[in-house]
Design a protein around this motif. Structure first.
Motif, PDB file in Angstrom:
ATOM      1  N   ALA A  21      16.827  29.584  49.381  1.00 56.99           N
ATOM      2  CA  ALA A  21      17.360  30.368  48.266  1.00 56.99           C
ATOM      3  C   ALA A  21      17.969  29.423  47.244  1.00 56.99           C
ATOM      4  CB  ALA A  21      18.423  31.346  48.767  1.00 56.99           C
ATOM      5  N   ALA A  22      17.901  29.836  45.991  1.00 58.04           N
ATOM      6  CA  ALA A  22      18.563  29.064  44.928  1.00 58.04           C
ATOM      7  C   ALA A  22      20.024  29.489  44.904  1.00 58.04           C
ATOM      8  CB  ALA A  22      17.912  29.366  43.588  1.00 58.04           C
ATOM      9  N   ILE A  23      20.890  28.511  44.895  1.00 55.91           N
ATOM     10  CA  ILE A  23      22.328  28.797  44.870  1.00 55.91           C
ATOM     11  C   ILE A  23      22.869  28.334  43.521  1.00 55.91           C
ATOM     12  CG2 ILE A  23      24.551  28.422  45.996  1.00 55.91           C
ATOM     13  CD1 ILE A  23      22.395  29.701  47.786  1.00 55.91           C
ATOM     14  N   THR A  24      23.588  29.204  42.857  1.00 56.36           N
ATOM     15  CA  THR A  24      24.161  28.851  41.564  1.00 56.36           C
ATOM     16  C   THR A  24      25.644  29.175  41.589  1.00 56.36           C
ATOM     17  OG1 THR A  24      22.098  29.684  40.666  1.00 56.36           O
ATOM     18  CG2 THR A  24      23.788  29.082  39.091  1.00 56.36           C
ATOM     19  N   ASP A  25      26.443  28.185  41.306  1.00 56.03           N
ATOM     20  CA  ASP A  25      27.884  28.427  41.286  1.00 56.03           C
ATOM     21  C   ASP A  25      28.230  29.343  40.113  1.00 56.03           C
ATOM     22  OD1 ASP A  25      30.560  28.387  41.659  1.00 56.03           O
ATOM     23  OD2 ASP A  25      30.857  26.262  41.184  1.00 56.03           O
ATOM     24  N   GLN A  26      28.931  30.415  40.405  1.00 53.76           N
ATOM     25  CA  GLN A  26      29.354  31.345  39.351  1.00 53.76           C
ATOM     26  C   GLN A  26      30.849  31.571  39.430  1.00 53.76           C
ATOM     27  OE1 GLN A  26      27.391  32.579  37.007  1.00 53.76           O
ATOM     28  NE2 GLN A  26      25.296  32.642  37.764  1.00 53.76           N
ATOM     29  N   SER A  27      31.554  30.643  40.058  1.00 56.79           N
ATOM     30  CA  SER A  27      32.991  30.863  40.303  1.00 56.79           C
ATOM     31  C   SER A  27      33.762  31.137  39.022  1.00 56.79           C
ATOM     32  CB  SER A  27      33.593  29.642  40.994  1.00 56.79           C
ATOM     33  OG  SER A  27      32.957  29.440  42.231  1.00 56.79           O
ATOM     34  N   ASP A  28      33.320  30.515  37.934  1.00 54.36           N
ATOM     35  CA  ASP A  28      34.043  30.675  36.675  1.00 54.36           C
ATOM     36  C   ASP A  28      33.376  31.683  35.738  1.00 54.36           C
ATOM     37  OD1 ASP A  28      35.708  28.816  37.663  1.00 54.36           O
ATOM     38  OD2 ASP A  28      35.207  27.237  36.230  1.00 54.36           O
ATOM     39  N   ALA A  29      32.257  32.235  36.196  1.00 47.56           N
ATOM     40  CA  ALA A  29      31.486  33.100  35.309  1.00 47.56           C
ATOM     41  C   ALA A  29      32.009  34.528  35.298  1.00 47.56           C
ATOM     42  CB  ALA A  29      30.014  33.100  35.717  1.00 47.56           C
ATOM     43  N   ARG A  30      32.680  34.900  36.376  1.00 44.96           N
ATOM     44  CA  ARG A  30      33.105  36.289  36.498  1.00 44.96           C
ATOM     45  C   ARG A  30      34.617  36.391  36.586  1.00 44.96           C
ATOM     46  NH1 ARG A  30      28.528  39.009  38.493  1.00 44.96           N
ATOM     47  NH2 ARG A  30      26.762  37.804  37.700  1.00 44.96           N
ATOM     48  N   ALA A  31      35.099  37.471  36.033  1.00 46.76           N
ATOM     49  CA  ALA A  31      36.508  37.807  36.149  1.00 46.76           C
ATOM     50  C   ALA A  31      36.589  38.965  37.144  1.00 46.76           C
ATOM     51  CB  ALA A  31      37.063  38.217  34.791  1.00 46.76           C
ATOM     52  N   VAL A  32      37.360  38.767  38.201  1.00 46.49           N
ATOM     53  CA  VAL A  32      37.357  39.735  39.302  1.00 46.49           C
ATOM     54  C   VAL A  32      38.720  40.406  39.421  1.00 46.49           C
ATOM     55  CG1 VAL A  32      36.987  40.037  41.783  1.00 46.49           C
ATOM     56  CG2 VAL A  32      35.649  38.330  40.514  1.00 46.49           C
ATOM     57  N   LEU A  33      38.663  41.731  39.596  1.00 48.91           N
ATOM     58  CA  LEU A  33      39.881  42.509  39.853  1.00 48.91           C
ATOM     59  C   LEU A  33      39.677  43.305  41.125  1.00 48.91           C
ATOM     60  CD1 LEU A  33      40.507  44.120  36.326  1.00 48.91           C
ATOM     61  CD2 LEU A  33      41.722  42.153  37.299  1.00 48.91           C
ATOM     62  N   VAL A  34      40.722  43.386  41.941  1.00 50.90           N
ATOM     63  CA  VAL A  34      40.689  44.291  43.085  1.00 50.90           C
ATOM     64  C   VAL A  34      41.614  45.450  42.745  1.00 50.90           C
ATOM     65  CG1 VAL A  34      41.220  44.563  45.522  1.00 50.90           C
ATOM     66  CG2 VAL A  34      40.110  42.471  44.705  1.00 50.90           C
ATOM     67  N   LEU A  35      41.087  46.651  42.876  1.00 55.16           N
ATOM     68  CA  LEU A  35      41.816  47.858  42.471  1.00 55.16           C
ATOM     69  C   LEU A  35      42.098  48.710  43.699  1.00 55.16           C
ATOM     70  CD1 LEU A  35      39.461  48.794  39.480  1.00 55.16           C
ATOM     71  CD2 LEU A  35      41.510  47.372  39.395  1.00 55.16           C
ATOM     72  N   GLU A  36      43.346  49.077  43.835  1.00 55.17           N
ATOM     73  CA  GLU A  36      43.720  49.931  44.958  1.00 55.17           C
ATOM     74  C   GLU A  36      44.594  51.061  44.461  1.00 55.17           C
ATOM     75  OE1 GLU A  36      44.481  47.684  48.959  1.00 55.17           O
ATOM     76  OE2 GLU A  36      44.972  46.347  47.287  1.00 55.17           O
ATOM     77  N   GLY A  37      44.652  52.128  45.234  1.00 55.20           N
ATOM     78  CA  GLY A  37      45.545  53.226  44.891  1.00 55.20           C
ATOM     79  C   GLY A  37      44.809  54.549  44.817  1.00 55.20           C
ATOM     80  N   ALA A  38      45.599  55.606  44.847  1.00 54.17           N
ATOM     81  CA  ALA A  38      45.030  56.950  44.947  1.00 54.17           C
ATOM     82  C   ALA A  38      44.235  57.342  43.699  1.00 54.17           C
ATOM     83  CB  ALA A  38      46.155  57.957  45.186  1.00 54.17           C
ATOM     84  N   ARG A  39      44.533  56.726  42.533  1.00 55.21           N
ATOM     85  CA  ARG A  39      43.889  57.189  41.313  1.00 55.21           C
ATOM     86  C   ARG A  39      42.852  56.207  40.763  1.00 55.21           C
ATOM     87  NH1 ARG A  39      46.669  61.574  39.379  1.00 55.21           N
ATOM     88  NH2 ARG A  39      44.638  62.111  38.548  1.00 55.21           N
ATOM     89  N   VAL A  40      42.488  55.216  41.567  1.00 53.53           N
ATOM     90  CA  VAL A  40      41.522  54.216  41.095  1.00 53.53           C
ATOM     91  C   VAL A  40      40.229  54.884  40.633  1.00 53.53           C
ATOM     92  CG1 VAL A  40      39.990  52.373  41.841  1.00 53.53           C
ATOM     93  CG2 VAL A  40      42.418  52.286  42.422  1.00 53.53           C
ATOM     94  N   ARG A  41      39.750  55.809  41.428  1.00 51.50           N
ATOM     95  CA  ARG A  41      38.468  56.427  41.079  1.00 51.50           C
ATOM     96  C   ARG A  41      38.585  57.273  39.810  1.00 51.50           C
ATOM     97  NH1 ARG A  41      37.608  54.976  46.392  1.00 51.50           N
ATOM     98  NH2 ARG A  41      35.413  54.923  47.021  1.00 51.50           N
ATOM     99  N   ASP A  42      39.737  57.896  39.636  1.00 51.79           N
ATOM    100  CA  ASP A  42      39.938  58.700  38.413  1.00 51.79           C
ATOM    101  C   ASP A  42      39.935  57.810  37.180  1.00 51.79           C
ATOM    102  OD1 ASP A  42      40.208  61.191  39.733  1.00 51.79           O
ATOM    103  OD2 ASP A  42      42.232  60.602  40.338  1.00 51.79           O
ATOM    104  N   ALA A  43      40.546  56.642  37.306  1.00 48.65           N
ATOM    105  CA  ALA A  43      40.575  55.730  36.157  1.00 48.65           C
ATOM    106  C   ALA A  43      39.174  55.175  35.891  1.00 48.65           C
ATOM    107  CB  ALA A  43      41.567  54.602  36.403  1.00 48.65           C
ATOM    108  N   LEU A  44      38.490  54.769  36.932  1.00 46.66           N
ATOM    109  CA  LEU A  44      37.146  54.205  36.738  1.00 46.66           C
ATOM    110  C   LEU A  44      36.183  55.243  36.174  1.00 46.66           C
ATOM    111  CD1 LEU A  44      36.685  51.890  39.863  1.00 46.66           C
ATOM    112  CD2 LEU A  44      37.057  51.209  37.491  1.00 46.66           C
ATOM    113  N   ALA A  45      36.423  56.528  36.496  1.00 44.39           N
ATOM    114  CA  ALA A  45      35.525  57.584  36.001  1.00 44.39           C
ATOM    115  C   ALA A  45      35.508  57.633  34.480  1.00 44.39           C
ATOM    116  CB  ALA A  45      35.948  58.936  36.570  1.00 44.39           C
TER     117      ALA A  45
END
Lengths: 991, 203
Positions: free
Chosen positions: B108-132
Motif C-alpha cells: 500500500a502507498a502510505i502518505t503522511d497526512q498528520s498536518d493535513a487534517r484538523a481533528v475534533l472529538v465531539l462528545e455529549g448529549a447534543r452532538v448529533r443535534d449540532a451536527l445535524a
C-alpha cells in the motif's frame, strides 16, 4: 369595543400581551394571532389591496390569507407581506398596515377607484406600451409606487438563520386529526416519526371546532394523543414548521419558525431554521382550505370564510362580528350559524344556495333568530370600509337587503394537495366531492389522508390517518397497527359549490391578493386567453404569494363555464414550492458574510497578518497579495519593492495553495506519461520537470512541476485554481480509463506548507535554514533538483530547485504545522540579505516579466501550440488530448498565439482585455486580431509590459500594432515582442 | 522529529479554538476536544493488493481493515474507511507512516497526512443535534453507531466523520486550511446547547 367572548378559546387569559398596530396600542392574550387580537379589538381594516387599494380585512384564519398582509416589526427586522393570521402574538409586537398612503383609513391611491373599470386584466400591457421611451422613466416607477405591497427592511438582517437535516421513517405533514392519528400509529410501532404543523398548536381543525370524539370533547382525544406522542422516544414534534416542498427521493423542505413568535430570537437561537427532511415514507395530512364565494364586494372587511369565523370563536374566543349573515353552498355554513348563536352572536340569516338539504342542518335554528333562505344567494355586499349589508337574491329573483356586519361564506373545501403536485403530478377533478384531489402519480413514498384526500369528515380523517401511518411504518419494516375506530358527533359535509356569480354589483373578487375579479376572468376569455395557464398569466390569477390558495379553483371553474366545458376538461395549474413564502435568509442559513463559503488560510497566514499583508481571494484561499509599508503611495509601490527584492536580493512567498498530489505505484511514471503531454519515464529520481496537461478536447487544462521522489513515487503540483479539477481528472483517468495501472493518488496540498525562496541570495538564506549535512550548492543541488532534506534541526522537509520568477529559486516544503516556524525562520535567516516577503501581485509581475503562462492564458480556449509550448508535445507516446489537439481548426495558422507586448511610448499604461488591430485599420470587431491577457508594470524594465494572444503572433515579433481599449477609450501603438522580457536565456536560474 | 527541532509547531486549532465555555451558560450539551496529538496517514492500495494489505495489517498490527464505511481500532491505531481502497490511519503514537510502511511492505502507498487534517472529538448529549445543522448523514444511533464512518461535506467543507468502536464520541476531520470556517459553523450550530471547549490535546 371588545369582540372578545366572555369565555372560551384556547388563549391564556392570565397572560395578557400588549401590541401596536399602526402606532396604536392594543392588548391581546397569549395564544392569539395578530389577526385574532385585532378582531378582538374591533380592528377590521388592516390593509389596502395590491392593485386597487381597496380596504381589506381578514378573510381566513390560516396561512391561506390573501388580505391581511402587514409589515411586522420595525427597522432592520421589518418583514413585509406577513400574514396577520399566522403571526403569533407576543408582548411588544409592532405591525403596520401596508400599501396605503398617507394612512390606512384615507388612502389617496384608492381615489383611483373611479378609474377601476379601465384597470382590468392586461391593463398595464395595453396602456403603457407607448411611447416606448416613457416606460423606464415614467410608467414603471409610477406602477411600482402604486402597486406592490410591503417594503423590505433595506438593512442587514440582525438575526441568524440555520439549515438542518433530519431523517425519519415516517414524516407526517400536518398535525390535525389525520396527522396526529398517522403519527400515533407509526410512532407506536417504534418507527422514527416527524410530525410537522405550521401552527404553534397541534390539532388542526380540532382546536378550531367544537367536536366530540368517543363521546368526549375532542380536546380530550387530542390532549391524550399529544401526550403520548411527546413521550415516544423516536417521535419528533415540530410545531411552527411548514413543510413547503417535496423533492426527489423522499426529501422534503421545511421551514421552522424558531423565534418568529418572539420579539427577538432567544440567545444562540436562530430566527428560522430551514430543514431538509429525508423520509422513507410520508403521510400528507395537510387538510383543506375553505373556498370563498364570488359576489360583488366579497372583499369588504367583515366578509370572512365561514370556518374562519368558527376558528375565531373556538380557538381565540373572539366574535368577528355582531350580526352575521351566513352565505353557504354546503353543509359547513350551518355549523357556523349554530356556533355563532351558541356564542351569543346574532345570525341574521342563513343563505344556502341549495333548495333541498339534509333536514338535520336547520334543526334547532328555528326560533333562534335567523331567517332560513334556501335556494338563495348573496348577490352583493355593500359598505365602505366594512360590510353593512348584503343583497340576497332568492329563487323567485326577489332581492332583499339584510343588514349585517359579518358575512360568513363557504363554497366548500379545497384539499391542500400542493405538495402532491410538486414533482409534476396533475390533480384529478372529483365531481362528487367538487374538488381537485391528489394525482395518481404521487411523489414516491407519499400517501394522503383525511381532508387533503377529499375525505372531510373527522371520523374518516382519524381512521385514514391511523391506517396510513401504520402502513407507512410497516413499509419501513415496523410492526404497526391502525388505531382503534373512533366515533364522533354527527357530521355533514355535502357541498354543491356554485362557480358563477349571480348578477354582479360592484367588483366580485376571485383572487384577493392580486385583485383579480370575475370580470377579469371573463375578459381573459373574450380576448382568447382561455387555457388556465394563459388565464393565470394574463390576469395574474394565483400568482401572488398565496399562490391562489383561495382563488385558483374559482377562476378555473369560471373559465370552464365560459368555455362551456367541465372543470375536469379545463384543468388546473399545478403548484410549485414553496407552499408558503420562505425567506432567502433561511435558505442561506449560516452562510452569509464571512461564512458565505469556506475560507482557506495558508500556514503562514497569521504571520502575514502580523506583517499587515493585504489579502486576496484565490478560489477559497486567502493569499497575501502584497505587504504594504508606511509611506507607500499605493499598492504598486509595495509590488515594485517586492519585485526589486527578488530580482536583486531575495524574497519569500507562501505557495502552499498550489495543488500537491502524491502519486505512487509501479505504473506512476506511465500514468504521468498519459496525462501530461511531455515525457516522464526518463525523469531521474530527485529531479523535477515542468509538465502540461490537456483536456480530452485538446485544450490546455493545467500546468505545474512534478518531481520524482522515488522510482515509483512522484509529487505533482497544480495551479491553485485547478487543484481540485486536476485531482478529479486524475481520479477519473485512473478509475475509468486505465484501472489496470497501479497508481495510488492522494492530495497532499494540506499536509505541506510550501514557500518559494527566490532571488540571487536564496541559496544563502537556505543554507542558514537547511540542516548541516545537506549540500545545496549549485553543483550538488542544480536547477530542477527535488530532494528530501531536513531543516530547523530535524524537521523533515522537501526542497525543490524550481523557479517561477526566473531567479535562482527554491521551493521549500515543510509539514504544515511547521509552516509558521518556517516563514519566521526564513525571514530571520534572510534579514542580513534584505529578504522581503512577496505576495501574489509580485509573483504575477515576475511571471509576466518571464513570459510564463498562468490562469489568464490557461483560459480553456488555448492549446499548447497557441501558448508556444507545442515542442513539449511528445511524438513518442499517446496522451490525453493528443489527437484532438491536432484538429485542423486548432492548427489554423491564423489562430491567436502567445506573445509579449510593450507600448511604443513607454510611458503608456497597458490594461488587460484591450484588443489589437493592425496599424491603420479601424477598431472594429472584424479587424480584431487578438487581445491582451495579462499586464504588469515591470519594475525591472521600468515600463508596462503585457502578454496576449495575437493572430500569427510569433511571426510578428517587432511589428507595431494598434492597442485599442474601448472600455477605457484609449488607443495607442504597441510593439509585439517575445514573451520573455527578463533574462530570456534563463541564465539566472542556473547560477 | 519535533524533539530535535527548535521550530515550534502550530496546531490547526491554535488561535481558533480557545478553551472555555461557549453559548448557553450552565449547560454543556457538547464537549469539543481539539486534537493536536494525532498522527494521520493515508493508506491506499489497489484491488490487486487489498487482500494482502488486509492480511499484513491483521498479522503485524492486529487490526482489521474495514471494507465498508467503518472505523476499526486496535490499541492506539484506528483505520477509517475513506473510499474504495483508501483508509485514513489515526494514531496517538508518532511515526505512524513509518510503522505502516514497514508493516505493509509496499503493498500500500502510505502518505503522511498528520498536518493535513484538523481533528475534533465531539462528545455529549447534543452532538448529533449540532451536527445535524450541516451534516447530510443520518447520525441517529439507529443509523450511525460506534464503528461507523462517513465521508461527507458540512457547510461546504469536506469532512471525514467516524464513531470509534466502543465509543460514544464522534470524531471529525477537516482540511487544515478550513479549520477556521468549520469552527465558525460548528460553534454557531452548537452554542444553543452549551459548549465546553477543552485545551488542545498535545502529543
Amino acid at each position: 369595543m371588545s369582540f372578545r367572548l366572555a369565555s372560551g378559546g384556547r388563549i391564556d387569559r392570565s397572560r395578557p400581551l400588549q401590541f401596536i398596530f399602526d402606532g396604536k396600542s392594543y392588548s391581546g392574550f397569549h395564544g392569539d394571532t395578530l389577526a385574532s387580537a385585532l378582531l378582538a379589538n374591533g380592528v377590521r381594516l388592516v390593509g389596502r389591496s395590491f392593485k386597487y387599494h381597496r380596504p381589506r380585512s381578514i378573510l381566513s384564519a390560516g396561512s391561506e390569507e390573501p388580505n391581511a398582509l402587514v409589515e411586522l416589526r420595525q427597522g432592520a427586522r421589518r418583514e413585509p407581506n406577513t400574514r396577520a393570521t399566522t403571526i403569533e402574538l407576543y408582548d411588544g409586537l409592532e405591525a403596520s398596515s401596508q400599501n396605503r398612503w398617507p394612512s390606512l383609513g384615507f388612502d389617496l391611491l384608492s381615489l383611483t377607484r373611479p378609474l377601476v373599470p379601465f384597470m382590468g386584466a392586461g391593463f398595464y400591457y395595453k396602456t403603457f406600451m407607448w411611447p416606448k421611451r416613457f416606460w423606464e422613466k415614467l410608467y414603471e416607477p409610477l406602477i411600482r409606487r402604486a402597486a406592490g405591497l410591503g417594503r423590505a427592511a433595506g438593512a442587514a438582517d440582525p438575526d441568524t438563520y440555520e439549515k438542518a437535516y433530519a431523517f425519519c421513517d415516517v414524516l407526517v405533514i400536518g398535525g390535525g386529526a389525520a396527522g396526529i392519528a398517522a403519527a400515533l400509529a407509526a410512532g407506536r410501532s417504534g418507527a422514527r416519526v416527524i410530525l410537522c404543523d405550521e401552527s404553534f398548536e397541534f390539532g388542526g381543525r380540532l382546536v378550531c371546532e367544537r367536536r366530540e370524539i368517543n363521546g368526549e370533547p375532542a380536546d380530550m382525544w387530542l390532549a391524550s394523543a399529544l401526550a403520548e406522542l411527546r413521550v415516544l422516544p423516536d417521535v419528533r414534534l415540530m410545531p411552527r414548521t411548514t413543510v413547503f416542498g417535496v423533492y426527489d427521493q423522499g426529501t422534503y423542505g421545511a421551514l421552522e419558525r424558531v423565534g418568529d413568535h418572539l420579539a427577538e430570537p432567544l440567545p444562540h437561537q436562530p430566527r428560522q431554521r430551514y430543514w431538509q427532511i429525508v423520509a422513507k415514507q410520508a403521510v400528507l395530512a395537510s387538510g383543506a382550505i375553505q373556498r370563498p364565494l364570488v359576489f360583488g364586494g366579497n372583499d369588504l372587511p367583515g366578509v370572512m370564510l365561514s370556518a374562519a369565523v368558527r376558528t375565531y370563536l373556538h380557538r381565540y374566543g373572539v366574535a368577528p362580528g355582531r350580526r352575521c349573515v351566513v352565505a353557504t353552498t354546503c353543509d359547513d355554513g350551518w355549523r357556523t350559524a349554530r356556533d355563532l348563536l351558541d356564542a351569543g352572536v346574532e345570525v341574521v340569516a342563513v343563505v344556502d344556495s341549495r333548495k333541498d338539504l339534509n333536514q338535520a342542518l336547520p334543526t334547532g335554528l328555528a326560533g333562534r333568530g335567523p331567517q332560513i333562505l334556501l335556494g338563495a344567494r348573496v348577490a352583493a355586499a355593500a359598505g365602505g370600509k366594512a360590510v353593512r349589508s348584503v343583497e340576497v337574491i332568492d329563487t323567485s329573483g326577489r332581492i332583499r337587503s339584510l343588514s349585517c356586519d359579518l358575512v360568513a361564506m363557504s363554497n366548500g373545501w379545497n384539499p391542500v394537495i400542493h405538495l402532491t403536485t410538486h414533482l409534476g403530478g396533475k390533480p384529478v377533478w372529483d365531481e362528487a366531492r367538487a374538488a381537485f384531489l391528489p394525482p395518481a402519480n404521487l411523489p414516491q413514498g407519499l400517501t394522503v389522508a383525511g381532508a387533503a384526500a377529499g375525505d372531510f369528515d373527522l371520523a374518516d380523517a382519524i381512521r385514514q390517518g391511523g391506517a396510513m401511518g401504520a402502513a407507512a411504518a410497516s413499509r419501513c419494516g415496523f410492526d404497526a397497527r391502525p388505531l382503534p375506530k373512533v366515533s364522533t358527533d354527527p357530521e355533514f359535509s355535502t357541498a354543491s359549490p356554485i362557480w358563477n356569480p349571480p348578477v354582479v354589483k360592484g367588483k366580485a373578487f376571485v383572487d384577493f391578493q392580486n385583485d383579480v375579479t370575475a370580470s377579469d376572468v371573463a375578459l381573459a376569455h373574450r380576448e382568447g386567453f382561455r387555457s388556465v395557464e394563459h388565464l393565470k398569466r394574463y390576469t395574474t390569477l394565483g400568482m401572488a404569494t398565496d399562490q391562489g390558495k383561495t382563488s385558483n379553483l374559482a377562476g378555473h371553474a369560471m373559465m370552464a363555464s365560459l368555455r362551456g366545458e367541465s372543470i375536469a376538461a379545463t384543468g388546473t395549474t399545478i403548484f410549485r414550492p414553496p407552499y408558503t413564502p420562505v425567506a432567502i435568509g433561511a435558505l442561506a442559513g449560516h452562510h452569509r458574510g464571512r461564512d458565505f463559503r469556506p475560507i482557506r488560510l495558508t500556514p503562514s497566514h497569521e504571520w502575514a497578518r502580523e506583517q499587515g499583508a493585504v489579502f486576496v481571494e484565490a478560489g477559497l484561499w486567502l493569499r497575501a497579495q502584497y505587504f504594504p509599508q508606511a509611506g507607500d503611495r499605493d499598492w504598486l509601490d509595495a509590488v515594485i519593492r517586492e519585485v526589486d527584492a527578488v530580482r536583486s536580493a531575495v524574497g519569500v512567498c507562501d505557495v502552499s495553495t498550489l495543488g500537491k498530489i502524491d502519486i505512487q505505484g509501479a505504473d506512476a511514471a506511465e500514468f504521468l506519461e498519459r496525462v501530461y503531454i511531455n515525457g516522464w519515464k526518463k525523469l531521474a529520481v530527485g529531479k523535477a520537470r515542468y509538465g502540461l496537461m490537456l483536456r480530452e478536447d485538446g485544450f490546455v487544462m493545467d500546468d505545474g512541476t512534478t518531481s520524482r521522489l522515488g522510482e515509483a513515487h512522484f509529487v505533482m503540483t497544480t495551479t491553485t485554481a485547478n487543484a481540485v479539477r486536476v485531482m478529479q481528472h486524475l481520479e477519473f483517468c485512473h478509475q475509468a480509463l486505465w484501472p489496470h495501472l497501479d497508481v495510488r493518488m492522494v492530495s497532499v496540498t494540506e499536509q505541506w506548507a510550501q514557500f518559494s525562496i527566490a532571488g540571487p541570495h536564496s541559496r544563502d538564506v537556505l543554507r542558514r535554514v537547511v540542516d548541516p549535512g545537506h549540500d545545496i550548492s549549485n553543483e550538488a543541488f542544480p536547477y530542477l533538483t527535488a530532494r528530501a532534506i531536513t531543516v530547523g534541526g530535524g524537521v523533515e522537509a522537501r526542497l525543490f530547485r524550481i523557479s517561477f520568477s526566473g531567479e535562482l529559486a527554491y521551493e521549500l516544503a515543510v509539514p504544515a504545522a511547521f509552516g509558521d516556524a518556517a516563514i519566521r525562520a526564513l525571514m530571520a535567516a534572510g534579514a542580513p540579505y534584505g529578504i522581503r516577503p512577496y505576495g501574489t501581485e509580485a509573483l504575477g509581475v515576475m511571471r509576466i516579466e518571464k513570459g510564463h503562462v498562468a490562469g489568464n492564458e490557461l483560459n480553456g480556449q488555448t492549446t499548447a501550440r497557441d501558448l508556444g509550448l507545442e515542442r513539449m508535445m511528445s511524438r513518442k507516446k499517446d496522451f490525453i488530448g493528443r489527437l484532438t489537439a491536432e484538429r485542423p481548426a486548432l492548427l489554423d495558422a491564423s489562430r491567436p498565439r502567445f506573445v509579449g507586448f510593450r507600448p511604443v511610448d513607454r510611458a503608456q499604461r497597458l490594461r488587460a482585455g484591450a484588443h489589437f488591430v493592425a496599424s491603420g485599420r479601424a477598431a472594429t470587431a472584424e479587424n480584431d486580431e487578438g487581445f491582451m491577457t495579462s499586464v504588469a508594470y515591470s519594475p525591472t524594465l521600468k515600463h508596462w509590459i503585457g502578454l496576449g494572444l495575437l493572430q500569427r503572433g510569433p511571426e510578428r515579433i517587432g511589428e507595431r500594432l494598434r492597442y485599442v481599449d474601448p472600455l477605457r477609450d484609449t488607443a495607442f501603438d504597441v510593439e509585439v515582442c517575445a514573451p520573455a522580457f527578463v533574462d530570456p536565456n534563463e541564465e539566472r536560474l542556473r547560477v | 522529529v519535533s524533539e530535535l527541532s527548535a521550530w515550534r509547531t502550530v496546531g490547526p486549532w491554535d488561535g481558533i479554538a480557545s478553551p472555555g465555555h461557549l453559548g448557553i451558560s450552565g449547560e454543556t450539551g457538547i464537549t469539543i476536544s481539539p486534537r493536536h496529538d494525532l498522527a494521520l496517514a493515508y493508506v491506499i492500495t489497489s484491488d490487486k493488493d487489498q487482500a494482502a494489505t488486509a492480511e499484513l495489517l491483521l498479522q503485524r498490527l492486529g487490526i482489521e481493515l474495514p471494507l465498508k464505511p467503518k472505523a476499526t481500532s486496535r490499541g492506539d491505531l484506528t483505520l477509517v474507511w475513506s473510499g474504495p481502497s483508501q483508509w485514513l490511519a489515526v494514531s496517538t503514537q508518532a511515526g505512524l507512516s513509518r510503522r505502516l510502511a514497514e508493516a505493509l511492505k509496499g503493498r500500500a502507498a502510505i502518505t503522511d497526512q498528520s498536518d493535513a487534517r484538523a481533528v475534533l472529538v465531539l462528545e455529549g448529549a447534543r452532538v448529533r443535534d449540532a451536527l445535524a445543522k450541516g451534516c447530510p448523514v443520518d447520525l441517529h444511533p439507529r443509523s450511525f453507531r460506534s464503528g461507523d464512518a462517513a465521508v461527507t461535506a458540512i457547510a461546504g467543507i469536506g469532512v471525514q466523520l467516524w464513531q470509534a468502536e466502543e465509543s460514544d464520541a464522534l470524531t471529525v476531520a477537516v482540511a487544515r486550511s478550513m479549520a477556521g470556517s468549520f469552527w465558525s459553523w460548528l460553534t454557531h450550530s452548537a452554542t444553543e446547547f452549551g459548549v465546553e471547549v477543552l485545551a488542545p490535546a498535545k502529543p
